[in-house]
Design a protein around this motif. Sequence first.
Motif, PDB file in Angstrom:
ATOM      1  N   UNK A   7       0.687  -1.447   0.027  1.00  5.53           N
ATOM      2  CA  UNK A   7      -0.018   0.057   0.021  1.00  5.53           C
ATOM      3  C   UNK A   7       0.879   1.097  -0.158  1.00  5.53           C
ATOM      4  N   UNK A   8       1.908   1.169   0.793  1.00  5.29           N
ATOM      5  CA  UNK A   8       2.713   2.405   0.947  1.00  5.29           C
ATOM      6  C   UNK A   8       3.573   2.478  -0.542  1.00  5.29           C
ATOM      7  N   UNK A   9       3.970   1.343  -1.004  1.00 10.40           N
ATOM      8  CA  UNK A   9       4.680   1.357  -2.110  1.00 10.40           C
ATOM      9  C   UNK A   9       4.158   2.027  -3.258  1.00 10.40           C
ATOM     10  N   UNK A  10       2.813   1.720  -3.212  1.00  7.70           N
ATOM     11  CA  UNK A  10       1.983   2.122  -4.365  1.00  7.70           C
ATOM     12  C   UNK A  10       1.787   3.733  -4.343  1.00  7.70           C
ATOM     13  N   UNK A  11       1.664   4.100  -3.021  1.00  4.34           N
ATOM     14  CA  UNK A  11       1.292   5.593  -2.771  1.00  4.34           C
ATOM     15  C   UNK A  11       2.528   6.217  -3.201  1.00  4.34           C
ATOM     16  N   UNK A  12       3.564   5.739  -2.896  1.00  5.41           N
ATOM     17  CA  UNK A  12       4.816   6.620  -3.095  1.00  5.41           C
ATOM     18  C   UNK A  12       5.575   6.378  -4.452  1.00  5.41           C
ATOM     19  N   UNK A  13       5.326   5.323  -5.259  1.00  8.82           N
ATOM     20  CA  UNK A  13       6.027   4.863  -6.219  1.00  8.82           C
ATOM     21  C   UNK A  13       5.385   5.327  -7.660  1.00  8.82           C
TER      22      UNK A  13
END
Length: 85
Positions: free
Chosen positions: A72-78
Amino acid sequence: MKTAQMEMVNIEQLVPDNHTYRKLKKQLDFNRIAKSVAIKDSDIGAIGFGKSRLVMCLVLQFMEDVSDREFERFIAENTAAKWFC
């Protein structure tokens, strides 16, 4: 006097042409993969993101070796991951 400025950004321009995710998306037919996997549609009529998008996100999560919460964080930041999924 305050002035407002708006800039239109296209996510296609933010991901380089030679990025790994672009190469992967060209190589794999995610619609065909989604059809071959038995993913049941919702019985309550809820609208989801689509089976092919689900498969794309699962492949990306596997490639990056991240947990659900990390993903979830990876998608939000990448930006490239947003483009891919």
